[in-house]
Design a protein around this motif. Structure first.
Motif: not given
Length: 141
Positions: A5, A36-37, A46, A49, A64-66
């Protein structure tokens, strides 16, 4: 595969070590995927990020694991978390937290022998530890 993260200090601290492993084992067949969690809503932007990923030197595929769906499937409950899959998609090792990257490094050493012969290294590992984790996760992302 590793989960991180942008607001995780341990994730940032471990990145140079992880990149060293990527650079050393990439030519031997290691493929690294960055996931990315987010730790909270403050991590959902994003663009930010991507900016942090660039600053950290992340050059591998970034997912992306939003909604946490990938991490939930793998039961990720900490930052950072690392998974080492073999070429058949089986989890060979997973580790989490500040020292997780060092545990993954030891598993990489066992998996890739001096010549990069993955199959031979796998057989050596089985001889040493037949009860090694070989759980398979059908990922759909």
């Amino acid at each position: 595969m590793y989960f991180w993260s942008k607001s995780c200090p341990s994730c940032h601290a471990n990145m140079p070590h992880l990149q060293k492993l990527r650079d050393e084992y990439g030519p031997k067949g290691l493929e690294v995927v960055s996931v990315h969690r987010p730790m909270g809503e403050f991590d959902l932007d994003e663009a930010k990020v991507l900016e942090v990923a660039k600053e950290l030197g992340i050059t591998e595929k970034l997912i992306f694991d939003n909604d946490h769906s990938i991490g939930d499937e793998l039961k990720v409950d900490a930052w950072p978390t690392y998974f080492l899959f073999d070429k058949d998609g089986k989890v060979r090792r997973h580790a989490k937290g500040q020292f997780g990257v060092k545990m993954i490094e030891q598993a990489l050493i066992r998996l890739f022998d001096e010549e990069g012969n993955v199959d031979e290294a796998r057989e050596k590992e089985k001889e040493k530890s037949p009860e090694a984790v070989t759980e398979s996760f059908p990922l759909s992302f």
